[in-house]
Design a protein around this motif. Structure first.
Motif, mmCIF file in Angstrom:
data_model
loop_
_atom_site.group_PDB
_atom_site.id
_atom_site.type_symbol
_atom_site.label_atom_id
_atom_site.label_comp_id
_atom_site.label_asym_id
_atom_site.label_seq_id
_atom_site.Cartn_x
_atom_site.Cartn_y
_atom_site.Cartn_z
ATOM 1 N N THR A 119 -6.635 -79.948 31.220
ATOM 2 C CA THR A 119 -5.942 -78.796 30.668
ATOM 3 C C THR A 119 -5.311 -77.991 31.795
ATOM 4 O OG1 THR A 119 -7.862 -77.337 30.816
ATOM 5 C CG2 THR A 119 -7.641 -78.667 28.799
ATOM 6 N N SER A 134 -1.967 -78.396 27.328
ATOM 7 C CA SER A 134 -2.441 -77.107 26.814
ATOM 8 C C SER A 134 -2.101 -75.980 27.776
ATOM 9 C CB SER A 134 -3.955 -77.161 26.547
ATOM 10 O OG SER A 134 -4.263 -78.201 25.640
ATOM 11 N N ASP A 182 -1.559 -73.950 19.840
ATOM 12 C CA ASP A 182 -2.850 -74.354 19.303
ATOM 13 C C ASP A 182 -3.249 -73.426 18.167
ATOM 14 O OD1 ASP A 182 -3.364 -72.213 21.282
ATOM 15 O OD2 ASP A 182 -5.459 -72.571 20.734
ATOM 16 N N LEU A 230 1.087 -76.690 22.841
ATOM 17 C CA LEU A 230 0.631 -78.077 22.777
ATOM 18 C C LEU A 230 1.633 -78.968 23.519
ATOM 19 C CD1 LEU A 230 -0.649 -78.265 19.095
ATOM 20 C CD2 LEU A 230 -1.937 -77.778 21.191
#
Length: 431
Positions: A280, A321, A334, A342
């Motif tokens: 992430t 993310s 998200d 996303l």
């Protein structure tokens, strides 16, 4: 006798063949001339021995200049010491043009000189190898999508608006004093096609008017942009991962000789296998702080950050993310917090930078309309794009992969300007 290409010499050992090409270089030793000949498929050594050919032919072979165009006849012989493992025992030589004072000698030249003479520099061994690999990468990309029943869709180069709302576009005069822009991406049109055909890809030139002088930037480059209906972010990452693995495998299968000519360490390509690391944005930020790049949370990744991540993992890594503030308006957020887009960036190893970027797209009409307004974009220019959310909207996603950056990474080239036949940069539009 018909023409035989150097790449096919292995099937003609012991036979007399005709080779049509150019003199790459020459060296002489007593009663021998060694002519390196090229024909676009490779380079082969041709041996001319005094006494085995007419004296006049021997003299001509010893004086023609670099890049002279020639047609030669000779016997193909296996020789492990020769370039490519074969040589040609010359029997006849026809000179179409005897070149004098060829500008690019076999010596060091500065990049500005070479780029000014790009039309000739393409003939060098390494540059020809890059172009052959580029061609293979294009073919591998098309095969990857065609084999998976994607439909090729050509997007327009003239567009009425920016894809991402940026101002770094080339503005051109259209008819009746209207304004248009050279496209920075075919994505929006790809989304329309995906709603019609399910799985599509756009593959063509795109343009960015960024005043950037870095080794990773061109003002005109090629990008492949698949788009898939009903795709999630995970689907997008899987598709991008599979594409890169397939492309690298195809180059390794067909271009070992070219990679060797480029002095490329193929062991670094042989380890490119799925799955790629996936982290992430928050995990990337924490890692970069440990690596000491000076990265500030909330920023986009800079070149030093991308290089550090690539070196850390030693293979492509997907960062996903992201804080929505640093990503485009069309990226879905998200559902849990609404903080993260996303989206994903694929960061390549060995300092190659961002190879691909993609996302799951926002499919809600009201949300997308709000984003367009919040970014100060002209709603009327996006009317057709909003129609895609009015009539049969579904989750969907895709990515864009830059061809030249991918070729630069595979070939081990420092600058992307070597990975397109005639580069366009901030200060260069010639030749």
């Amino acid at each position: 006798m018909s023409q035989v290409y150097i790449r096919d010499f292995g099937a003609h050992v012991g036979k007399v063949v005709v080779l049509k090409g150019w003199l790459y270089s020459r060296r002489s030793k007593g009663k021998l001339h060694f002519l390196l000949l090229r024909d676009g498929t490779g380079i082969v050594q041709s041996v001319v021995m005094k006494g085995e050919v007419a004296d006049e032919l021997f003299d001509v072979a010893g004086r023609i200049g670099q890049e002279s165009s020639v047609i030669v006849t000779g016997v193909v012989r296996e020789d492990a010491r020769a370039p490519g493992g074969y040589e040609l025992g010359l029997q006849d030589l026809q000179v179409l043009q005897d070149v004098k004072d060829y500008p690019i000698a076999h010596q060091e030249h500065g990049p500005d000189f070479l780029m000014t003479h790009r039309h000739l520099w393409l003939r060098s061994k390494k540059q020809a190898a890059v172009m052959r690999i580029r061609s293979r990468v294009v073919r591998a990309i098309r095969d990857y999508f065609d084999d998976r029943d994607f439909t090729l869709m050509d997007a327009p180069i003239f567009t009425p608006n920016a894809c991402e709302g940026t101002s770094t576009l080339f503005e051109v005069n259209y008819f009746d004093e209207a304004k248009a822009y050279l496209t920075q991406s075919g994505q929006l049109y790809g989304e329309a096609a995906a709603m019609a055909l399910g799985k599509i890809y756009v593959f063509g030139p795109v343009f960015r008017a960024e005043k950037s002088k870095t080794r990773r930037h061109l003002t005109e480059f090629w990008m492949v942009e698949p788009e898939v209906a009903y795709a999630t972010l995970a689907d997008v990452m899987n598709l991008a991962e599979g594409l890169v693995c397939s492309v690298v495998a195809e180059v390794l299968k067909h271009h070992r000789k070219d990679l060797a000519d480029l002095e490329r360490d193929v062991s670094k390509l042989e380890c490119i296998k799925a799955p790629f690391p996936r982290i992430t944005y928050d995990e990337a930020a924490a890692l970069l702080q440990k690596l000491g790049t000076g990265f500030v949370y909330g920023n986009d990744l800079g070149a030093p950050d991308e290089t550090a991540l690539g070196e850390h993992f030693g293979m492509p890594v997907m960062v996903h993310s992201w804080p929505h503030e640093v990503k485009a308006f069309y990226m879905k957020r998200d559902a849990a917090t609404g903080r993260f887009a996303l989206g994903m960036d694929m960061i390549g190893p060995e300092g190659s930078g961002e190879l691909a970027g993609g996302s799951q797209r926002e499919d809600d009409l009201d949300v997308l309309l709000g984003r367009i307004k919040a970014h100060g974009l002209p709603e009327e220019s996006f009317a057709w794009y909003l129609d895609l959310r009015r009539y049969g909207s579904v989750p969907h996603g895709g990515f864009g992969l830059g061809l030249e950056r991918t070729v630069a990474w595979i070939c081990g080239r420092e600058h992307v300007r070597e990975c397109i036949p005639f580069p366009r940069t901030l200060n260069r539009i010639y030749p």
